[in-house]
Design a protein around this motif. Structure first.
Motif, PDB file in Angstrom:
ATOM      1  N   ASP A 177       0.822  -1.222   0.000  1.00 56.78           N
ATOM      2  CA  ASP A 177       0.000   0.000   0.000  1.00 56.78           C
ATOM      3  C   ASP A 177       0.849   1.263   0.000  1.00 56.78           C
ATOM      4  OD1 ASP A 177      -2.746  -1.112   0.175  1.00 56.78           O
ATOM      5  OD2 ASP A 177      -1.977  -1.961   2.047  1.00 56.78           O
ATOM      6  N   LEU A 178       2.130   1.139   0.305  1.00 59.95           N
ATOM      7  CA  LEU A 178       3.025   2.290   0.286  1.00 59.95           C
ATOM      8  C   LEU A 178       3.296   2.722  -1.152  1.00 59.95           C
ATOM      9  CD1 LEU A 178       5.597   1.062   2.970  1.00 59.95           C
ATOM     10  CD2 LEU A 178       3.918   2.892   3.275  1.00 59.95           C
ATOM     11  N   ARG A 179       3.622   3.979  -1.339  1.00 54.03           N
ATOM     12  CA  ARG A 179       3.937   4.522  -2.658  1.00 54.03           C
ATOM     13  C   ARG A 179       5.306   5.202  -2.664  1.00 54.03           C
ATOM     14  NH1 ARG A 179       0.361   1.627  -3.542  1.00 54.03           N
ATOM     15  NH2 ARG A 179      -1.602   1.985  -4.669  1.00 54.03           N
ATOM     16  N   CYS A 180       6.198   4.793  -1.735  1.00 51.93           N
ATOM     17  CA  CYS A 180       7.488   5.476  -1.622  1.00 51.93           C
ATOM     18  C   CYS A 180       8.600   4.812  -2.424  1.00 51.93           C
ATOM     19  CB  CYS A 180       7.904   5.584  -0.156  1.00 51.93           C
ATOM     20  SG  CYS A 180       7.943   4.020   0.748  1.00 51.93           S
ATOM     21  N   GLY A 181       8.383   3.568  -2.877  1.00 55.07           N
ATOM     22  CA  GLY A 181       9.456   2.860  -3.550  1.00 55.07           C
ATOM     23  C   GLY A 181      10.484   2.338  -2.548  1.00 55.07           C
ATOM     24  N   SER A 182      11.472   1.636  -3.039  1.00 52.70           N
ATOM     25  CA  SER A 182      12.458   1.018  -2.150  1.00 52.70           C
ATOM     26  C   SER A 182      13.879   1.408  -2.528  1.00 52.70           C
ATOM     27  CB  SER A 182      12.325  -0.509  -2.188  1.00 52.70           C
ATOM     28  OG  SER A 182      12.578  -0.994  -3.497  1.00 52.70           O
ATOM     29  N   HIS A 183      14.772   1.320  -1.569  1.00 48.52           N
ATOM     30  CA  HIS A 183      16.207   1.482  -1.819  1.00 48.52           C
ATOM     31  C   HIS A 183      16.956   0.740  -0.728  1.00 48.52           C
ATOM     32  CE1 HIS A 183      16.561   4.371   1.501  1.00 48.52           C
ATOM     33  NE2 HIS A 183      15.576   5.083   0.968  1.00 48.52           N
ATOM     34  N   MET A 184      18.218   0.466  -0.944  1.00 47.49           N
ATOM     35  CA  MET A 184      19.014  -0.232   0.061  1.00 47.49           C
ATOM     36  C   MET A 184      19.127   0.636   1.312  1.00 47.49           C
ATOM     37  SD  MET A 184      19.882  -3.260  -0.891  1.00 47.49           S
ATOM     38  CE  MET A 184      21.323  -3.803   0.026  1.00 47.49           C
ATOM     39  N   PRO A 185      19.052   0.016   2.484  1.00 53.60           N
ATOM     40  CA  PRO A 185      19.134   0.807   3.718  1.00 53.60           C
ATOM     41  C   PRO A 185      20.522   1.378   3.949  1.00 53.60           C
ATOM     42  CG  PRO A 185      19.120  -1.546   4.209  1.00 53.60           C
ATOM     43  CD  PRO A 185      18.860  -1.413   2.733  1.00 53.60           C
ATOM     44  N   LYS A 186      20.564   2.528   4.620  1.00 51.40           N
ATOM     45  CA  LYS A 186      21.844   3.125   5.000  1.00 51.40           C
ATOM     46  C   LYS A 186      22.479   2.380   6.168  1.00 51.40           C
ATOM     47  CE  LYS A 186      21.096   7.912   3.506  1.00 51.40           C
ATOM     48  NZ  LYS A 186      21.060   9.334   3.935  1.00 51.40           N
ATOM     49  N   ASP A 187      21.643   1.748   6.986  1.00 51.01           N
ATOM     50  CA  ASP A 187      22.164   1.003   8.128  1.00 51.01           C
ATOM     51  C   ASP A 187      23.028  -0.156   7.628  1.00 51.01           C
ATOM     52  OD1 ASP A 187      21.900   0.312  11.165  1.00 51.01           O
ATOM     53  OD2 ASP A 187      21.459  -1.569  10.116  1.00 51.01           O
ATOM     54  N   GLU A 188      24.269  -0.208   8.078  1.00 52.64           N
ATOM     55  CA  GLU A 188      25.226  -1.181   7.552  1.00 52.64           C
ATOM     56  C   GLU A 188      24.803  -2.615   7.837  1.00 52.64           C
ATOM     57  OE1 GLU A 188      30.056  -2.066   7.740  1.00 52.64           O
ATOM     58  OE2 GLU A 188      29.202  -0.313   8.721  1.00 52.64           O
ATOM     59  N   GLU A 189      24.337  -2.872   9.053  1.00 54.31           N
ATOM     60  CA  GLU A 189      23.932  -4.230   9.406  1.00 54.31           C
ATOM     61  C   GLU A 189      22.760  -4.702   8.535  1.00 54.31           C
ATOM     62  OE1 GLU A 189      22.124  -6.703  13.233  1.00 54.31           O
ATOM     63  OE2 GLU A 189      23.166  -4.801  13.569  1.00 54.31           O
ATOM     64  N   ALA A 190      21.759  -3.832   8.375  1.00 54.11           N
ATOM     65  CA  ALA A 190      20.606  -4.180   7.549  1.00 54.11           C
ATOM     66  C   ALA A 190      21.011  -4.361   6.087  1.00 54.11           C
ATOM     67  CB  ALA A 190      19.532  -3.107   7.667  1.00 54.11           C
ATOM     68  N   HIS A 191      21.909  -3.520   5.614  1.00 53.30           N
ATOM     69  CA  HIS A 191      22.403  -3.605   4.233  1.00 53.30           C
ATOM     70  C   HIS A 191      23.085  -4.951   3.997  1.00 53.30           C
ATOM     71  CE1 HIS A 191      24.129  -1.160   0.696  1.00 53.30           C
ATOM     72  NE2 HIS A 191      24.481  -2.406   0.503  1.00 53.30           N
ATOM     73  N   HIS A 192      23.991  -5.306   4.900  1.00 56.96           N
ATOM     74  CA  HIS A 192      24.727  -6.560   4.745  1.00 56.96           C
ATOM     75  C   HIS A 192      23.801  -7.770   4.889  1.00 56.96           C
ATOM     76  CE1 HIS A 192      28.835  -4.578   5.877  1.00 56.96           C
ATOM     77  NE2 HIS A 192      28.385  -4.210   4.695  1.00 56.96           N
ATOM     78  N   ARG A 193      22.799  -7.670   5.754  1.00 51.74           N
ATOM     79  CA  ARG A 193      21.859  -8.774   5.939  1.00 51.74           C
ATOM     80  C   ARG A 193      21.121  -9.080   4.636  1.00 51.74           C
ATOM     81  NH1 ARG A 193      18.371  -6.567   9.280  1.00 51.74           N
ATOM     82  NH2 ARG A 193      19.803  -6.748  11.028  1.00 51.74           N
ATOM     83  N   LEU A 194      20.710  -8.029   3.938  1.00 49.30           N
ATOM     84  CA  LEU A 194      20.014  -8.227   2.662  1.00 49.30           C
ATOM     85  C   LEU A 194      20.945  -8.863   1.628  1.00 49.30           C
ATOM     86  CD1 LEU A 194      18.009  -4.880   2.368  1.00 49.30           C
ATOM     87  CD2 LEU A 194      17.031  -7.166   2.614  1.00 49.30           C
ATOM     88  N   ILE A 195      22.187  -8.398   1.581  1.00 47.91           N
ATOM     89  CA  ILE A 195      23.148  -8.946   0.613  1.00 47.91           C
ATOM     90  C   ILE A 195      23.407 -10.420   0.895  1.00 47.91           C
ATOM     91  CG2 ILE A 195      25.543  -8.837  -0.188  1.00 47.91           C
ATOM     92  CD1 ILE A 195      25.405  -5.805   0.254  1.00 47.91           C
ATOM     93  N   ARG A 196      23.632 -10.777   2.167  1.00 51.25           N
ATOM     94  CA  ARG A 196      23.904 -12.170   2.520  1.00 51.25           C
ATOM     95  C   ARG A 196      22.731 -13.076   2.171  1.00 51.25           C
ATOM     96  NH1 ARG A 196      26.326  -9.767   7.187  1.00 51.25           N
ATOM     97  NH2 ARG A 196      24.397 -10.113   8.366  1.00 51.25           N
ATOM     98  N   ALA A 197      21.520 -12.538   2.306  1.00 49.92           N
ATOM     99  CA  ALA A 197      20.324 -13.326   2.011  1.00 49.92           C
ATOM    100  C   ALA A 197      19.979 -13.332   0.531  1.00 49.92           C
ATOM    101  CB  ALA A 197      19.138 -12.782   2.815  1.00 49.92           C
ATOM    102  N   GLY A 198      20.703 -12.539  -0.258  1.00 48.68           N
ATOM    103  CA  GLY A 198      20.374 -12.415  -1.671  1.00 48.68           C
ATOM    104  C   GLY A 198      19.006 -11.798  -1.875  1.00 48.68           C
ATOM    105  N   ALA A 199      18.618 -10.915  -0.946  1.00 50.72           N
ATOM    106  CA  ALA A 199      17.276 -10.338  -0.957  1.00 50.72           C
ATOM    107  C   ALA A 199      17.307  -8.888  -1.423  1.00 50.72           C
ATOM    108  CB  ALA A 199      16.660 -10.417   0.445  1.00 50.72           C
ATOM    109  N   GLU A 200      16.183  -8.444  -1.934  1.00 51.90           N
ATOM    110  CA  GLU A 200      16.017  -7.054  -2.332  1.00 51.90           C
ATOM    111  C   GLU A 200      15.361  -6.261  -1.208  1.00 51.90           C
ATOM    112  OE1 GLU A 200      17.040  -5.604  -5.149  1.00 51.90           O
ATOM    113  OE2 GLU A 200      17.948  -7.516  -5.749  1.00 51.90           O
ATOM    114  N   PRO A 201      15.670  -4.967  -1.085  1.00 51.34           N
ATOM    115  CA  PRO A 201      14.974  -4.150  -0.082  1.00 51.34           C
ATOM    116  C   PRO A 201      13.504  -3.988  -0.455  1.00 51.34           C
ATOM    117  CG  PRO A 201      16.263  -2.757  -1.527  1.00 51.34           C
ATOM    118  CD  PRO A 201      16.605  -4.167  -1.891  1.00 51.34           C
TER     119      PRO A 201
END
Length: 327
Positions: A100-124
């Motif tokens: 329902d959001l209309r803001c779109g997505s981007h990689m988080p600035k938080d380093e831990e969250a950023h790395h977690r997504l990369i390790r999981a092969g996931a998109e923000p």
């Protein structure tokens, strides 16, 4: 029209390497200009620095909100699990979901969250967007206004309410808008208009009425929850903590910064013309030190005011410091 002044300089050794020019203004409870650098009549886009204005119609609507939700509505957060978890829970609370959001997505600035997504092969997802809290607030207001799903359209009831609030607190009709990174319209004003709006927020706790009450709640929430407004290691969070809740500050893209000083009843707005965040952070720290609400000796201040720039070996190779306009 006054020309831009030096707000920040970068020195490498004894050599002046870079200069950042811009404009800044301090306004009081009457909306008058107490002090200005450069051109107070500069027409500019506040970008995310005006999120507390965008949240006014939501708070005025009578929606039941916690202080944490108010702070998140004003945030340009880092996308840490703290932020995404709270935004997701708020969405669930109002019976809606991430689509329902209309803001779109981007990689988080938080380093831990950023790395977690990369390790999981996931998109923000859209919850990682730094504006997701603002957008959940828009959705909550939209439920009360009974608008359609595309709440970011400039002629949507949500954005018409935002524009009306924006023009009232800045004291002038907006000359236009740009589309922000999160797809919401961002209304233009003069730098003095933005400073005037921040002065309104600074004096809201002394005033009466629904709008003043809403503004006072938003300022208090930001000051009480600095980590929600930005994130660990971010200037907004670091400097608000250093000022121990006495002042609320907020950054905006392209080097905009505002400050709300309730004790002094002052509002501050600045814009660095080349869009350099490092310069805006240095300049806002310098103005807050000048106003006596931020200690130059606080350890957090060293990152932003007379701040070292470290090279790849960890050596202090350069410094960013206030320009001649603020020195």
């Amino acid at each position: 029209m006054s020309s831009a002044v030096e707000l920040a300089q970068v020195w490498r050794g004894e050599v002046l390497e870079s200069v950042h020019h811009g404009h800044a203004v301090i306004c009081d409870s009457s909306g008058g200009i107490v002090e200005a650098w450069g051109d107070p009549d500069l027409v500019m886009l506040p970008r995310s620095s005006c999120k507390m204005i965008q949240a006014l119609p939501l708070v005025e609507s009578g929606a039941g909100l916690t202080d944490s939700q108010l702070a998140l509505a004003c945030a340009s957060h880092s996308g840490a699990s703290l932020h995404t978890g709270m935004a997701g829970a708020w969405l669930e609370e109002i019976g809606l979901g991430e689509p329902d959001l209309r803001c779109g997505s981007h990689m988080p600035k938080d380093e831990e969250a950023h790395h977690r997504l990369i390790r999981a092969g996931a998109e923000p997802c859209q919850l990682h967007n730094n504006c997701s809290g603002k957008h959940v607030g828009f959705l909550m207001l939209n439920q009360r206004l009974k608008g359609d799903a595309d709440y970011v359209e400039p002629d949507h009831p949500v954005q018409l309410a935002v524009r009306a609030a924006f023009e009232e607190v800045t004291g002038a009709e907006s000359p236009g808008y740009g589309i922000d990174g999160c797809s919401a319209p961002n209304f233009a004003t003069t730098l003095a208009g933005l400073g005037r709006a921040m002065a309104f927020f600074a004096n809201a706790h002394r005033a009466s009425g629904a709008r003043a009450g809403a503004a006072a709640r938003l300022v208090a929430a930001m000051a009480r929850h600095p980590v929600l407004v930005a994130g660990e290691g971010r200037a907004c969070t670091d400097l608000m903590r250093a000022m121990e809740g006495r002042v609320a500050i907020k950054t905006g893209a392209e080097a905009v910064y505002v400050a709300i000083l309730p004790e002094a009843g002052l509002g501050v707005a600045l814009k660095v013309m080349d869009g350099a965040t490092r310069a805006a952070e240095c300049a806002i720290a310098a103005i807050l030190i000048r106003l006596g609400v931020l200690s130059a000796e606080h350890p957090a201040v060293e990152k932003y005011w007379n701040a070292p720039l470290v090279n790849c070996r960890g050596r202090r190779a350069a410094w960013i410091r206030p320009g001649t306009g603020l020195a």
